[in-house]
Design a protein around this motif. Sequence first.
Motif, short mmCIF file in Angstrom:
data_model
loop_
_atom_site.label_atom_id
_atom_site.label_comp_id
_atom_site.label_asym_id
_atom_site.label_seq_id
_atom_site.Cartn_x
_atom_site.Cartn_y
_atom_site.Cartn_z
N GLY A 95 47.70 51.68 39.89
CA GLY A 95 48.38 50.69 40.71
C GLY A 95 48.81 51.26 42.05
N GLU A 96 49.29 52.51 42.05
CA GLU A 96 49.67 53.15 43.31
C GLU A 96 48.46 53.37 44.21
OE1 GLU A 96 52.15 56.60 42.89
OE2 GLU A 96 53.36 55.64 41.34
N LEU A 97 47.34 53.74 43.63
CA LEU A 97 46.12 53.93 44.42
C LEU A 97 45.64 52.60 45.00
CD1 LEU A 97 44.16 56.43 42.14
CD2 LEU A 97 45.50 56.96 44.19
N VAL A 98 45.65 51.56 44.20
CA VAL A 98 45.21 50.24 44.65
C VAL A 98 46.13 49.74 45.78
CG1 VAL A 98 44.99 47.81 43.96
CG2 VAL A 98 44.04 49.61 42.52
N ALA A 99 47.42 50.02 45.67
CA ALA A 99 48.36 49.60 46.71
C ALA A 99 48.00 50.21 48.06
CB ALA A 99 49.79 49.98 46.31
N ARG A 100 47.53 51.44 48.06
CA ARG A 100 47.11 52.08 49.32
C ARG A 100 45.93 51.34 49.94
NH1 ARG A 100 48.69 57.55 50.60
NH2 ARG A 100 50.16 58.32 49.07
N VAL A 101 45.02 50.90 49.10
CA VAL A 101 43.88 50.13 49.60
C VAL A 101 44.38 48.82 50.20
CG1 VAL A 101 41.76 48.90 48.94
CG2 VAL A 101 42.22 51.19 48.03
N GLY A 102 45.27 48.15 49.50
CA GLY A 102 45.83 46.90 49.99
C GLY A 102 46.51 47.07 51.34
N GLU A 103 47.25 48.15 51.49
CA GLU A 103 47.93 48.42 52.77
C GLU A 103 46.91 48.62 53.88
OE1 GLU A 103 50.30 51.82 51.81
OE2 GLU A 103 51.65 50.65 50.52
N ARG B 234 37.37 58.38 45.07
CA ARG B 234 37.45 59.75 44.56
C ARG B 234 38.70 59.97 43.72
NH1 ARG B 234 34.75 64.10 47.98
NH2 ARG B 234 36.54 65.27 47.26
N ALA B 235 39.83 59.46 44.20
CA ALA B 235 41.10 59.64 43.49
C ALA B 235 41.07 58.91 42.15
CB ALA B 235 42.26 59.13 44.35
N ALA B 236 40.56 57.68 42.15
CA ALA B 236 40.49 56.91 40.91
C ALA B 236 39.57 57.58 39.89
CB ALA B 236 40.02 55.49 41.21
N TRP C 244 46.20 60.69 45.02
CA TRP C 244 45.66 60.35 46.33
C TRP C 244 45.16 61.60 47.04
CZ3 TRP C 244 43.78 56.18 48.23
CH2 TRP C 244 43.53 56.09 49.59
N GLU C 245 45.96 62.64 47.02
CA GLU C 245 45.56 63.88 47.67
C GLU C 245 44.37 64.53 46.96
OE1 GLU C 245 46.38 65.06 50.63
OE2 GLU C 245 47.49 63.19 50.76
N ARG C 246 44.28 64.37 45.66
CA ARG C 246 43.15 64.93 44.93
C ARG C 246 41.85 64.24 45.33
NH1 ARG C 246 44.85 66.59 38.85
NH2 ARG C 246 46.91 67.40 39.36
#
Length: 94
Positions: free
Chosen positions: A23-31, A55-57, A85-87
């Motif tokens: 969910g945190e990764l998807v939120a970055r895409v949404g932003e 890559r992160a997912a 995210w950093e990974r």
Amino acid sequence: MSDKAERRAARSVVAEYYEAELGELVARVGEAVDRYRAGEGDAFDVDRVLFQYSRAAKELWKYCNYGQVEIVATLIRERPPHDWWERGAPKDRS
């Protein structure tokens, strides 16, 4: 607790962790998409975010699925990894 119950509990821990982190990764895409729609970036900016998300997912998925579920659950409880995210960040080629 029976083996079956322990496994079920472990799967629940891993699933909750996976969903929260994803969910945190998807939120970055949404932003990133929101910024693009607001005219604050271009399609290339969104593409970079999508690439890093992908890559992160994948790294998150591997972490949650490539081990014995009880061991992964224990790792999540004791010292959960963070910063997926950093990974997923592209490697610096300089």
